[in-house]
Design an enzyme around this catalytic site. Structure first.
Site, PDB file in Angstrom:
ATOM      1  N   LYS A  61      47.531 -31.424  29.504  1.00 46.90           N
ATOM      2  CA  LYS A  61      48.106 -31.147  30.782  1.00 46.90           C
ATOM      3  C   LYS A  61      47.111 -31.747  32.079  1.00 46.90           C
ATOM      4  CE  LYS A  61      45.694 -27.828  33.522  1.00 46.90           C
ATOM      5  NZ  LYS A  61      46.009 -28.439  34.660  1.00 46.90           N
ATOM      6  N   CYS A  65      32.719 -39.250  36.833  1.00 50.63           N
ATOM      7  CA  CYS A  65      31.359 -38.432  36.138  1.00 50.63           C
ATOM      8  C   CYS A  65      30.227 -39.161  35.965  1.00 50.63           C
ATOM      9  CB  CYS A  65      31.856 -37.901  34.909  1.00 50.63           C
ATOM     10  SG  CYS A  65      32.738 -39.064  33.989  1.00 50.63           S
ATOM     11  N   GLU A 108      25.970 -32.315  41.043  1.00 50.18           N
ATOM     12  CA  GLU A 108      27.034 -33.099  40.960  1.00 50.18           C
ATOM     13  C   GLU A 108      27.843 -32.946  42.340  1.00 50.18           C
ATOM     14  OE1 GLU A 108      30.182 -33.305  38.086  1.00 50.18           O
ATOM     15  OE2 GLU A 108      29.882 -35.340  37.750  1.00 50.18           O
ATOM     16  N   GLU A 116      34.038 -33.595  27.743  1.00 53.52           N
ATOM     17  CA  GLU A 116      33.406 -34.871  28.538  1.00 53.52           C
ATOM     18  C   GLU A 116      33.242 -34.191  29.900  1.00 53.52           C
ATOM     19  OE1 GLU A 116      32.384 -37.110  30.803  1.00 53.52           O
ATOM     20  OE2 GLU A 116      34.449 -38.079  30.737  1.00 53.52           O
ATOM     21  N   THR A 134      31.414 -29.057  34.154  1.00 50.57           N
ATOM     22  CA  THR A 134      30.559 -28.616  33.179  1.00 50.57           C
ATOM     23  C   THR A 134      30.815 -27.020  33.166  1.00 50.57           C
ATOM     24  OG1 THR A 134      29.066 -30.366  33.452  1.00 50.57           O
ATOM     25  CG2 THR A 134      28.120 -28.158  32.689  1.00 50.57           C
TER      26      THR A 134
HETATM   27  P1  NDP Z   1      37.789 -28.746  36.489  1.00 48.82           P
HETATM   28  O1  NDP Z   1      37.018 -28.845  35.363  1.00 48.82           O
HETATM   29  O2  NDP Z   1      38.199 -27.351  37.165  1.00 48.82           O
HETATM   30  O3  NDP Z   1      39.175 -29.126  36.275  1.00 48.82           O
HETATM   31  C1  NDP Z   1      39.569 -30.216  35.030  1.00 48.82           C
HETATM   32  C2  NDP Z   1      40.800 -29.655  34.282  1.00 48.82           C
HETATM   33  O4  NDP Z   1      40.680 -28.277  33.614  1.00 48.82           O
HETATM   34  C3  NDP Z   1      41.809 -29.759  35.256  1.00 48.82           C
HETATM   35  O5  NDP Z   1      42.995 -29.987  34.574  1.00 48.82           O
HETATM   36  C4  NDP Z   1      42.001 -28.186  35.580  1.00 48.82           C
HETATM   37  O6  NDP Z   1      43.024 -27.360  35.990  1.00 48.82           O
HETATM   38  C5  NDP Z   1      41.690 -27.513  34.191  1.00 48.82           C
HETATM   39  N1  NDP Z   1      41.066 -26.126  34.016  1.00 48.82           N
HETATM   40  C6  NDP Z   1      40.746 -25.393  35.212  1.00 48.82           C
HETATM   41  N2  NDP Z   1      40.192 -24.277  34.821  1.00 48.82           N
HETATM   42  C7  NDP Z   1      40.586 -24.227  33.508  1.00 48.82           C
HETATM   43  C8  NDP Z   1      40.233 -23.057  32.555  1.00 48.82           C
HETATM   44  N3  NDP Z   1      39.599 -22.225  32.829  1.00 48.82           N
HETATM   45  N4  NDP Z   1      40.706 -23.256  31.291  1.00 48.82           N
HETATM   46  C9  NDP Z   1      41.323 -24.604  30.942  1.00 48.82           C
HETATM   47  N5  NDP Z   1      41.457 -25.666  31.784  1.00 48.82           N
HETATM   48  C10 NDP Z   1      41.158 -25.614  33.030  1.00 48.82           C
HETATM   49  O7  NDP Z   1      37.309 -29.757  37.585  1.00 48.82           O
HETATM   50  P2  NDP Z   1      37.767 -29.753  39.133  1.00 48.82           P
HETATM   51  O8  NDP Z   1      39.097 -30.598  39.158  1.00 48.82           O
HETATM   52  O9  NDP Z   1      38.242 -28.245  39.663  1.00 48.82           O
HETATM   53  O10 NDP Z   1      36.745 -30.243  39.719  1.00 48.82           O
HETATM   54  C11 NDP Z   1      35.448 -29.534  39.915  1.00 48.82           C
HETATM   55  C12 NDP Z   1      34.285 -30.369  39.708  1.00 48.82           C
HETATM   56  O11 NDP Z   1      34.041 -30.814  38.407  1.00 48.82           O
HETATM   57  C13 NDP Z   1      34.150 -31.669  40.675  1.00 48.82           C
HETATM   58  O12 NDP Z   1      33.664 -31.533  41.901  1.00 48.82           O
HETATM   59  C14 NDP Z   1      33.203 -32.505  39.678  1.00 48.82           C
HETATM   60  O13 NDP Z   1      32.024 -32.027  39.944  1.00 48.82           O
HETATM   61  C15 NDP Z   1      33.665 -31.956  38.541  1.00 48.82           C
HETATM   62  N6  NDP Z   1      34.488 -32.770  37.749  1.00 48.82           N
HETATM   63  C16 NDP Z   1      34.002 -33.805  36.617  1.00 48.82           C
HETATM   64  C17 NDP Z   1      34.860 -34.695  36.061  1.00 48.82           C
HETATM   65  C18 NDP Z   1      34.310 -35.427  35.044  1.00 48.82           C
HETATM   66  O14 NDP Z   1      35.193 -36.517  34.735  1.00 48.82           O
HETATM   67  N7  NDP Z   1      33.193 -34.963  34.312  1.00 48.82           N
HETATM   68  C19 NDP Z   1      36.356 -34.712  36.444  1.00 48.82           C
HETATM   69  C20 NDP Z   1      36.577 -33.852  37.459  1.00 48.82           C
HETATM   70  C21 NDP Z   1      35.895 -32.889  38.002  1.00 48.82           C
HETATM   71  P3  NDP Z   1      43.437 -27.648  37.499  1.00 48.82           P
HETATM   72  O15 NDP Z   1      43.511 -29.048  38.220  1.00 48.82           O
HETATM   73  O16 NDP Z   1      44.832 -27.374  37.540  1.00 48.82           O
HETATM   74  O17 NDP Z   1      42.505 -26.702  38.129  1.00 48.82           O
END
Ligand code: NDP
Length: 478
Positions: free
Chosen positions: A181, A289, A386, A255, A235
């Site tokens: 996804k 990240c 972050e 990750e 996280t």
């Molecule tokens: P999320 O952790 O919400 O999203 C990452 C993925 O998980 C997306 O595909 C999201 O779908 C999906 N997701 C969201 N909720 C669930 C759930 N309950 N169960 C399973 N999958 C889920 O990150 P965000 O994109 O909302 O970003 C928020 C914050 O996360 C950022 O501000 C940043 O700080 C951090 N982040 C860190 C990353 C890294 O590489 N370490 C990468 C991205 C974000 P959908 O996009 O449809 O919500």
């Protein structure tokens, strides 16, 4: 002296975006029952309508992946699997320009980065893992064990195609099938990748892509037919997934976020260091990240570094991501921009000194000027949380021990950087730092052969390299 640049826009004619996309399940396009729009964050133009995956869509994808695992993929030799991976890598190279333009349109990142970093590194991941597929017994992983079976993969929006490559390539090389996804705001390159799978003649059901939001991700995590979950994202969601998976037999790699320390010792080569600081925090709008988001400066060089850094930041070109001159593109979404604004407002309210580069921001779309905060203390939110944007928090230190203490004083442990002329100093510091990846006199360098991952709240397991392979084999790693 300031140079004026004439606009040098990349043409978007190479890309064909359909008005509506379905899911890619069992090698076919399956329209969803509900849809949502994906927009260009640089202009807010609607690019396409994307299917919102339901529990039934996820179920169909898991069944297709199981069937492909049982009937075709697990029966192939590593040599045959490797051929498909090579084919995918070659097609990605052939269609590199298309991928780069599409990524820039959907994500907002500069074409210079999608063209020179995201797409070539994604192809490199497929080439690298194609090479391992028939040589697993030489990879130092336990090859007496088998692939997990069906792997559920959930990826974020900051490197949409690259995160797909980090997940799909090792899974296929080790003999697993996949339900992936992409993030809600950046599905388009994953859907183009589905076309590449078709073009490569990959057996139906080996790769399934279900688009959607958090509820779709949750349906994948909780599906009983999935054997392993691989997640990259926040996280907060990582913790939710860990809780959901804990009472099951599923394997899990996470990750998650980071708050990387970039430590500058007094003996560092200052001009090179300033370039490294800029690359560490302003690459990909700081949506990284492992960004070097906390600059930890030795006091005797702090003034000089900050003066040169501000001068350099004033030269960062912010604007149209499709312009080949652009250094800093659009923030990926209105939600992310709101989060950056909230945290930077907290930085000011808590007493840190704010300075932003002098740049004009476009009217439409989501933008944030490159910004630094000085006088930051460990207690400030901008030192602990972050921000995931083009914002740098600057702290100072007197002794090396103080630098290490500040760098490690975080719930995260993903990355760190050290700038120093002395090898002995670098080796000493790397042994003290609690971070999965440590760069010395450089930053944000990635290679498929190099394992990547974190300590503490930055996650579990490693991706890339031989360590990343073992995460996709039963018993070799959690
Ligand atoms: P999320 O952790 O919400 O999203 C990452 C993925 O998980 C997306 O595909 C999201 O779908 C999906 N997701 C969201 N909720 C669930 C759930 N309950 N169960 C399973 N999958 C889920 O990150 P965000 O994109 O909302 O970003 C928020 C914050 O996360 C950022 O501000 C940043 O700080 C951090 N982040 C860190 C990353 C890294 O590489 N370490 C990468 C991205 C974000 P959908 O996009 O449809 O919500």
């Amino acid at each position: 002296m300031n140079f004026e640049y004439a606009a040098a826009p990349e043409s978007r004619s190479v890309v064909k975006i359909d008005p509506v996309y379905g899911h890619f399940i069992n090698g076919k396009w399956v329209n969803g029952s509900a849809h949502f729009n994906t927009i260009n964050p640089a202009t807010e133009e609607v690019l396409s309508s994307i299917s919102l995956g339901s529990a039934a869509d996820v179920d169909a994808a898991v069944k297709a992946a199981r069937n492909a695992f049982d009937k075709s993929w697990s029966k192939l030799s590593g040599r045959e699997r490797g051929k498909y991976l090579f084919r995918i890598a070659r097609i990605m190279q052939e269609r590199a320009r298309e991928f780069a333009v599409l990524e820039t349109l959907d994500n907002g990142k500069p074409i210079r980065e999608s063209r020179d970093v995201d797409v070539p590194l994604s192809a490199a991941h497929f080439f690298y893992h194609a090479g391992w597929a028939d040589k697993l017994e030489f990879a130092g992983v336990d090859t007496t064990t088998a692939p997990h079976g069906v792997v559920g993969q959930i990826i974020p929006w900051n490197f949409p195609l690259l995160m797909l490559a980090w997940k799909v390539a090792p899974a296929l090389a080790t003999g697993n099938t996949v339900v992936l996804k992409p993030a809600e705001t950046t599905s388009l390159t994953a859907l183009l990748f589905a076309q590449v799978c078709q073009q490569a003649g990959l057996p139906d059901g080996v790769v399934n892509i279900v688009t959607g939001d958090g509820s779709t991700g949750s349906a994948i995590v909780n599906h009983p037919g999935i054997d392993k979950i691989a997640f990259t994202g926040s996280t907060e969601v990582g913790k939710l997934i860990a809780r959901a998976v804990a009472p099951t037999n599923k394997s899990l790699t996470l990750e998650l976020g980071g708050k990387g320390a970039n430590i500058v010792f007094g003996d560092a080569a200052i001009d090179e260091t300033v370039e490294g600081i800029v690359n560490g925090i302003f690459f990909n709008q700081g949506h990284v990240c492992c960004a070097g988001s906390r600059l930890i400066l030795q006091e005797n060089v702090a003034d000089e570094v900050l003066e040169k850094l501000k001068r350099r930041m004033d030269k960062i070109r912010v604007g149209d991501p499709l312009d080949k001159n652009t250094d800093l593109g659009a923030i990926n979404s209105a939600e992310q921009l709101a989060k950056i604004r909230e945290l930077t407002a907290a930085g000011e309210a808590e007493g840190a000194g704010r300075w932003s580069a002098n740049c004009a921001l476009p009217e439409n779309g989501f933008w944030f000027a490159p910004t630094i905060f000085t006088g930051v203390t460990q207690a400030h939110r901008i030192a602990r949380e972050e921000i995931f944007g083009p914002v740098l928090s600057v702290l100072t230190f007197r002794t090396p021990a103080e630098a290490i203490e500040k760098a490690n004083n975080t719930p995260f442990g993903l990355s760190a950087g050290i700038w120093s002329e002395k090898g002995s100093n670098i080796l000493w510091a790397t042994q003290q730092l609690r971070a999965g990846v440590i760069w010395a006199n450089t930053f944000n360098k990635f290679d498929p052969a190099s394992p990547f991952g974190g300590y503490k709240e930055s996650g579990w397991g490693r991706e890339g390299g031989r360590h990343g392979l073992s995460a996709y084999l039963k018993g070799s790693a959690k």
